[in-house]
Design a protein around this motif. Structure first.
Motif, PDB file in Angstrom:
ATOM      1  N   LEU A   1      61.594 -13.257  24.342  1.00 15.85           N
ATOM      2  CA  LEU A   1      61.760 -12.805  25.588  1.00 15.85           C
ATOM      3  C   LEU A   1      59.773 -12.374  26.094  1.00 15.85           C
ATOM      4  O   LEU A   1      59.385 -12.498  27.229  1.00 15.85           O
ATOM      5  N   PHE A   2      59.788 -11.693  25.008  1.00 15.94           N
ATOM      6  CA  PHE A   2      58.913 -10.623  25.203  1.00 15.94           C
ATOM      7  C   PHE A   2      57.511 -11.381  25.064  1.00 15.94           C
ATOM      8  O   PHE A   2      56.900 -12.017  24.343  1.00 15.94           O
ATOM      9  N   ASP A   3      56.535 -10.825  25.697  1.00 18.75           N
ATOM     10  CA  ASP A   3      55.013 -11.184  25.525  1.00 18.75           C
ATOM     11  C   ASP A   3      54.229 -10.203  24.911  1.00 18.75           C
ATOM     12  O   ASP A   3      53.582 -10.287  24.506  1.00 18.75           O
ATOM     13  N   GLU A   4      54.522  -9.088  25.338  1.00 15.78           N
ATOM     14  CA  GLU A   4      53.597  -7.687  24.265  1.00 15.78           C
ATOM     15  C   GLU A   4      54.731  -6.435  24.179  1.00 15.78           C
ATOM     16  O   GLU A   4      56.208  -6.162  25.154  1.00 15.78           O
ATOM     17  N   VAL A   5      54.395  -5.942  23.185  1.00 17.56           N
ATOM     18  CA  VAL A   5      55.582  -4.439  22.592  1.00 17.56           C
ATOM     19  C   VAL A   5      54.210  -3.254  23.136  1.00 17.56           C
ATOM     20  O   VAL A   5      53.348  -3.508  22.637  1.00 17.56           O
ATOM     21  N   HIS A   6      54.885  -2.105  23.525  1.00 17.93           N
ATOM     22  CA  HIS A   6      54.489  -0.506  23.376  1.00 17.93           C
ATOM     23  C   HIS A   6      54.998   0.060  22.897  1.00 17.93           C
ATOM     24  O   HIS A   6      56.301   0.385  22.888  1.00 17.93           O
ATOM     25  N   TRP A   7      54.740   1.063  21.522  1.00 11.38           N
ATOM     26  CA  TRP A   7      55.509   1.671  20.978  1.00 11.38           C
ATOM     27  C   TRP A   7      54.496   3.171  21.869  1.00 11.38           C
ATOM     28  O   TRP A   7      53.001   3.888  21.601  1.00 11.38           O
ATOM     29  N   LEU A   8      55.061   4.385  22.245  1.00 18.26           N
ATOM     30  CA  LEU A   8      54.678   6.186  22.146  1.00 18.26           C
ATOM     31  C   LEU A   8      55.732   6.676  21.423  1.00 18.26           C
ATOM     32  O   LEU A   8      56.350   6.553  21.208  1.00 18.26           O
ATOM     33  N   SER A   9      54.463   7.666  21.261  1.00 17.87           N
ATOM     34  CA  SER A   9      54.547   8.770  20.096  1.00 17.87           C
ATOM     35  C   SER A   9      56.146   9.850  21.065  1.00 17.87           C
ATOM     36  O   SER A   9      56.132   9.606  22.080  1.00 17.87           O
ATOM     37  N   ASP A  10      56.313  10.633  20.522  1.00 18.52           N
ATOM     38  CA  ASP A  10      57.311  11.290  21.208  1.00 18.52           C
ATOM     39  C   ASP A  10      56.390  12.797  21.986  1.00 18.52           C
ATOM     40  O   ASP A  10      56.694  12.484  23.485  1.00 18.52           O
ATOM     41  N   ASP A  11      55.625  13.223  21.506  1.00 20.57           N
ATOM     42  CA  ASP A  11      53.993  13.785  22.558  1.00 20.57           C
ATOM     43  C   ASP A  11      53.636  12.835  23.659  1.00 20.57           C
ATOM     44  O   ASP A  11      54.005  13.166  24.818  1.00 20.57           O
ATOM     45  N   GLU A  12      53.865  12.168  23.676  1.00 18.77           N
ATOM     46  CA  GLU A  12      53.472  10.814  24.441  1.00 18.77           C
ATOM     47  C   GLU A  12      54.107  10.437  25.895  1.00 18.77           C
ATOM     48  O   GLU A  12      53.268  10.369  26.992  1.00 18.77           O
ATOM     49  N   ALA A  13      54.856  10.134  25.038  1.00 18.68           N
ATOM     50  CA  ALA A  13      56.137   9.661  26.260  1.00 18.68           C
ATOM     51  C   ALA A  13      56.867  11.076  27.014  1.00 18.68           C
ATOM     52  O   ALA A  13      56.461  10.414  27.997  1.00 18.68           O
ATOM     53  N   PHE A  14      56.571  11.900  26.281  1.00 20.42           N
ATOM     54  CA  PHE A  14      56.853  13.215  27.106  1.00 20.42           C
ATOM     55  C   PHE A  14      55.668  13.235  28.023  1.00 20.42           C
ATOM     56  O   PHE A  14      56.254  14.140  29.234  1.00 20.42           O
ATOM     57  N   ASP A  15      54.673  13.080  27.490  1.00 21.23           N
ATOM     58  CA  ASP A  15      53.564  13.729  28.300  1.00 21.23           C
ATOM     59  C   ASP A  15      53.396  12.444  29.887  1.00 21.23           C
ATOM     60  O   ASP A  15      53.231  13.316  31.094  1.00 21.23           O
ATOM     61  N   ALA A  16      53.832  11.835  29.504  1.00 16.58           N
ATOM     62  CA  ALA A  16      53.347  10.637  30.616  1.00 16.58           C
ATOM     63  C   ALA A  16      55.143  10.849  31.799  1.00 16.58           C
ATOM     64  O   ALA A  16      54.664  11.093  33.043  1.00 16.58           O
ATOM     65  N   THR A  17      55.901  11.760  30.663  1.00 18.20           N
ATOM     66  CA  THR A  17      57.332  12.016  31.654  1.00 18.20           C
ATOM     67  C   THR A  17      56.803  12.978  33.071  1.00 18.20           C
ATOM     68  O   THR A  17      57.510  13.448  33.982  1.00 18.20           O
ATOM     69  N   ARG A  18      56.052  13.864  32.366  1.00 17.36           N
ATOM     70  CA  ARG A  18      55.522  14.783  32.921  1.00 17.36           C
ATOM     71  C   ARG A  18      54.338  14.640  33.979  1.00 17.36           C
ATOM     72  O   ARG A  18      54.135  14.775  35.423  1.00 17.36           O
ATOM     73  N   GLY A  19      53.484  13.651  33.990  1.00 15.97           N
ATOM     74  CA  GLY A  19      53.099  12.919  34.578  1.00 15.97           C
ATOM     75  C   GLY A  19      53.657  11.984  35.946  1.00 15.97           C
ATOM     76  O   GLY A  19      53.008  12.236  37.152  1.00 15.97           O
ATOM     77  N   LEU A  20      54.601  11.403  35.613  1.00 22.46           N
ATOM     78  CA  LEU A  20      55.655  10.648  36.314  1.00 22.46           C
ATOM     79  C   LEU A  20      56.438  11.300  37.670  1.00 22.46           C
ATOM     80  O   LEU A  20      55.955  11.637  38.657  1.00 22.46           O
ATOM     81  N   ALA A  21      56.246  12.714  37.249  1.00 31.60           N
ATOM     82  CA  ALA A  21      56.523  13.472  38.312  1.00 31.60           C
ATOM     83  C   ALA A  21      55.552  14.039  39.102  1.00 31.60           C
ATOM     84  O   ALA A  21      55.596  14.591  40.561  1.00 31.60           O
ATOM     85  N   ARG A  22      55.022  14.673  38.332  1.00 29.93           N
ATOM     86  CA  ARG A  22      53.790  15.686  38.986  1.00 29.93           C
ATOM     87  C   ARG A  22      52.940  14.486  40.451  1.00 29.93           C
ATOM     88  O   ARG A  22      52.386  15.245  40.797  1.00 29.93           O
ATOM     89  N   GLU A  23      52.983  13.274  39.265  1.00 30.70           N
ATOM     90  CA  GLU A  23      51.499  12.402  40.083  1.00 30.70           C
ATOM     91  C   GLU A  23      52.319  11.372  41.144  1.00 30.70           C
ATOM     92  O   GLU A  23      52.409  11.118  42.651  1.00 30.70           O
ATOM     93  N   GLN A  24      53.972  11.252  40.936  1.00 30.04           N
ATOM     94  CA  GLN A  24      54.321  10.043  41.962  1.00 30.04           C
ATOM     95  C   GLN A  24      55.521  10.905  42.597  1.00 30.04           C
ATOM     96  O   GLN A  24      56.572  10.767  43.362  1.00 30.04           O
ATOM     97  N   LYS A  25      56.508  12.210  41.832  1.00 25.34           N
ATOM     98  CA  LYS A  25      57.139  12.960  42.505  1.00 25.34           C
ATOM     99  C   LYS A  25      58.871  12.327  42.407  1.00 25.34           C
ATOM    100  O   LYS A  25      59.449  12.462  42.772  1.00 25.34           O
ATOM    101  N   ILE A  26      58.899  11.511  40.847  1.00 24.17           N
ATOM    102  CA  ILE A  26      60.045  10.737  40.054  1.00 24.17           C
ATOM    103  C   ILE A  26      60.267  11.852  39.103  1.00 24.17           C
ATOM    104  O   ILE A  26      59.330  12.236  37.596  1.00 24.17           O
ATOM    105  N   PHE A  27      61.655  12.407  39.480  1.00 18.38           N
ATOM    106  CA  PHE A  27      61.681  13.229  38.183  1.00 18.38           C
ATOM    107  C   PHE A  27      62.630  12.521  37.431  1.00 18.38           C
ATOM    108  O   PHE A  27      63.768  12.519  37.812  1.00 18.38           O
ATOM    109  N   ALA A  28      62.503  11.925  36.044  1.00 21.27           N
ATOM    110  CA  ALA A  28      62.720  11.555  35.764  1.00 21.27           C
ATOM    111  C   ALA A  28      62.966  11.462  33.698  1.00 21.27           C
ATOM    112  O   ALA A  28      62.262  12.584  33.486  1.00 21.27           O
ATOM    113  N   GLY A  29      64.022  10.888  33.311  1.00 21.92           N
ATOM    114  CA  GLY A  29      63.823  11.358  32.026  1.00 21.92           C
ATOM    115  C   GLY A  29      62.569  10.288  31.399  1.00 21.92           C
ATOM    116  O   GLY A  29      61.814   9.793  31.444  1.00 21.92           O
TER     117      GLY A  29
END
Length: 744
Positions: A234-262
């Protein structure tokens, strides 16, 4: 919206437009699954438990047991306890305090395992879960990783997206058990065939061809196992993120979109915004946001990165090991073709097809009679019918099946088709053996000649082509002796002979055969060999660029004489290091003697007081599920490596664990017809037992084993020591009974 129960309130979550930096006309939405009562897995828990109750698998008041460290645990707790079931959650020390508090507040019993086992925390949890299933009569285990109701639960999510948005061009989701993204995208693709599906995984997860890193910190996505619910097609593309990158993105989601998520939502957000920034006007993208961030307040949201945060991903060929944000393209309609020429009839044959799909290939099986292979339909692999004894027909069938796509490689899991595959690979210009090399492995008379010329120790032997030669052959090698076909496989027609008359009768039986079990012309030659006494072992080798790597030594047990059918294995063999080294060196010399330079090899030897003696060279992976023992004990997936070698992918032959694994085969005690095998569920619950598999169909003619085709199934156990493995196998086998009708 009004609901009569909290269970009814699951689903119908909001889909919200995000404010992102994207070209005009690009719409970006987040499906806020985190706004279910607990999280996205509430959908799965509701579907599984209600179906189990409807079908009677889960009775009123019976316990529910599941392995989870996150949102699946919460969903099972919500639905299970609300409907009056005691809920037991098996988890590990990585569980966060918030989730633990929620589970305990709902009245769950939480079991936290103390240490990793064979395949990290996942396998440790599953072993504890097996104990609970034995201790709690009538308990129901939803089995989120293989239960088809997991992906099926997300059809409602797909329906909601279509109802709210009308159309979706790109769907981005995290992948853990495989249910959410595969279930949602499969349902959407029925209506939106041009949908692009993008999976998000983490560095150190095995799901998409990466090595397992048990110390990875992300939760909710990634895995150390291969869940059955992932449909890699089913997949057309797959991405991998490191722990640091994933956690940075999570804080970005809260800061930029106001969505406090995991961190699963954060990882999806990072990939979603990247794709949106490069999308064409008119594109509508949706990211599935699975989990809320309250349980990550003291971890993800307090995390200090120790590595650089990538602002753009690096594109890599699928199969490349990554350590930072990277992606690989896996177009659904144009995946490179991996041709399989026939197959063996054990579990590894069908497992190879599924492995090829997981590695990003489009496998096709060329077969004279696809009906020979039980389980083929379940793999989803197409079969092309052709005369596999005709090289011209095989080549034409391979090219037709490719239909203009690149053919990445040609391989087989059947000993009988090694030469055919070598010839096909040569014509296609893909990696393969020299035909003469595999011929020297397949034809044991040629093996004997090559070993003799190289001075490699082997049994005394005589090749006979007529029964009149047998007496002289027996006189030369001595009694007792072994008589076997030059081109046999699976111990078929191999017999220990105590006297000349028995040897003559066995040779006559072999020489009278004109076709083997695959309908191929027999060589018309038999070997009369010295019987070499001593422990029977095999060395599992893998060759790359001429270097022969010893993966390990297997200790084998066989039936009582006069037959040599394997009844069990232990890997790695409990032998002194000097003996292991001697066996490995003998295997290397044997491979060198026949010019073997590429891929897996399985060399059978006897360990005598004078040293190892080579019995056979098999130019392929071991049969008898030995590759599964190697995987469980070391983490090395030999089947995966075979397909990598056949397609020029990088190999990974370094062990990431040091355990022991063993197997016992199920066989019939008497001749007759198989009626049933009892005790399988009980045997599967024995601590240390990893799987119990029955391959014999009811009604099949059976007999005490005379060759490998007489085996009816197997049990695999994994533990820290060979003694623990043996104890688990003994206990499991004592619970199993092969029931037959005799005298037919």
């Amino acid at each position: 919206m009004r609901h009569d129960t909290l269970v009814d309130a699951i689903g119908n979550t909001p889909v919200v437009r995000l404010r992102v930096d994207a070209p005009d006309g690009v719409d970006v939405y987040a499906k806020l699954e985190l706004l279910n009562p607990y999280a996205m897995k509430d959908r799965v828990a509701r579907r599984m438990i209600l179906e189990a109750r409807r079908t009677g698998v889960l009775r009123d008041g019976a316990p529910v047991v599941e392995s989870s460290s996150g949102t699946m645990a919460l969903g099972v707790a919500l639905v299970g306890t609300y409907l009056g079931h005691p809920v037991h959650i098996v988890t590990d020390p990585r569980i966060d305090p918030v989730t633990l508090a929620k589970l305990e507040a709902m009245g769950c019993t939480v079991h936290i395992v103390g240490a990793m086992t064979a395949q990290g925390w996942q396998s440790a949890r599953l072993e504890r879960l097996a104990d609970l299933m034995r201790e709690l009569p009538g308990a129901y285990w939803p089995q989120q990783y293989s239960n088809p109701h997991n992906p099926a639960a997300y059809r409602t999510l797909a329906d909601e997206l279509v109802a709210d948005l009308g159309t979706v061009d790109v769907l981005v989701g995290s992948v853990g058990s495989g249910g959410s993204l595969c279930g949602t995208s499969a349902a959407l693709l029925e209506r939106l065939p041009e949908l692009k599906v993008v999976g998000v995984d983490c560095v150190g997860s095995v799901l998409f061809g990466q090595p397992d890193v048990a110390t990875r910190k992300q939760s909710g996505l990634g895995n150390s196992l291969y869940p059955d619910n992932i449909d890699y097609r089913l997949f057309d593309e797959v991405h991998w993120l490191s722990d640091d990158e994933a956690f940075d993105a999570t804080r970005g989601l809260a800061r930029e979109q106001k969505i406090f998520a995991g961190n699963t939502s954060g990882s999806v957000y990072r990939v979603l915004t990247h794709l949106a920034a490069h999308a064409a006007p008119g594109t509508r993208l949706v990211g599935i946001m699975p989990d809320r961030g309250d349980r990550y307040a003291d971890t993800v949201y307090r995390h200090e990165p120790s590595t650089p945060i990538a602002t753009e991903p690096v594109e890599v060929p699928f199969g490349t090991t990554v350590s930072r944000w990277s992606y690989a393209v896996l177009p659904r309609e144009d995946r490179p073709v991996l041709v399989f020429l026939e197959s063996n009839t054990t579990g590894t044959g069908m497992l190879a097809l599924r492995t090829a799909i997981r590695l990003g290939f489009a496998p096709v099986l060329l077969a004279k009679d696809p009906g020979r292979y039980p389980g083929l339909a379940a793999t989803g692999c197409p079969a092309a019918v052709c005369d596999t004894e005709d090289d011209t027909a095989v080549l034409a069938a391979a090219r037709r099946a490719a239909d203009g796509r690149t053919i990445a490689g040609a391989t087989t899991t059947s000993d009988f088709y090694l030469e055919h595959t070598a010839r096909l690979a040569r014509v296609l210009g893909v990696p393969g053996h020299a035909p003469g090399t595999v011929a020297a492995c397949r034809d044991k008379s040629l093996t004997r000649a090559a070993l003799r010329d190289a001075g490699v120790p082997q049994p005394a032997h005589v090749v006979v082509g007529d029964t009149t030669d047998v007496a002289a052959a027996v006189a030369r090698v001595g009694l007792p002796c072994v008589v076997k076909p030059a081109d046999g496989s699976g111990s078929q027609d191999v017999r220990w002979c105590a006297d000349e008359a028995t040897a003559l009768a066995q040779a006559a039986r072999i020489l009278a055969v004109t076709e083997n079990v695959r309908g191929q012309t027999a060589t018309g030659r038999a070997l009369v060999e010295e019987f070499v006494d001593g422990p029977e072992c095999s060395v599992e080798m893998f060759c790359t660029d001429g270097e022969a790597v010893c993966v390990g030594v297997t200790r084998r047990t066989t039936t009582p004489l006069p037959y040599f059918v394997e009844t069990g294995h232990v890997f790695p063999a409990g032998l002194p290091s000097a003996d292991r080294a001697a066996l490995a060196e003998s295997a290397r010399q044997a491979l060198k003697a026949v010019g073997f330079e590429r891929g897996p090899a399985h060399i059978e030897l006897r360990l005598t007081p004078a040293g190892p003696v080579v019995i056979e060279i098999n130019g392929r992976l071991a049969g008898g599920m030995i590759p599964e023992l190697v995987r469980a004990a070391t983490g090395i997936d030999l089947l995966d490596q075979q397909l990598r070698a056949a397609t020029r992918r990088p190999l990974r032959l370094t062990a990431d664990r040091a355990r022991h694994a063993g197997l016992r085969f199920l066989t019939a005690p008497d001749p007759g017809r198989l009626t049933t095998v009892t005790g399988t569920a009980e045997a599967a619950r024995v601590p240390g037992v990893e799987s119990v598999v029955v391959t014999g169909a009811d009604g099949r003619a059976v007999r005490p084993p005379q060759d490998a085709y007489d085996r009816l199934g197997h049990v695999i156990a994994v533990a820290d020591t060979p003694e623990e493995v043996a104890t688990a196998l003994d206990a499991a086998m004592a619970l199993l009974s092969v029931e037959t009708t005799t005298g037919e």
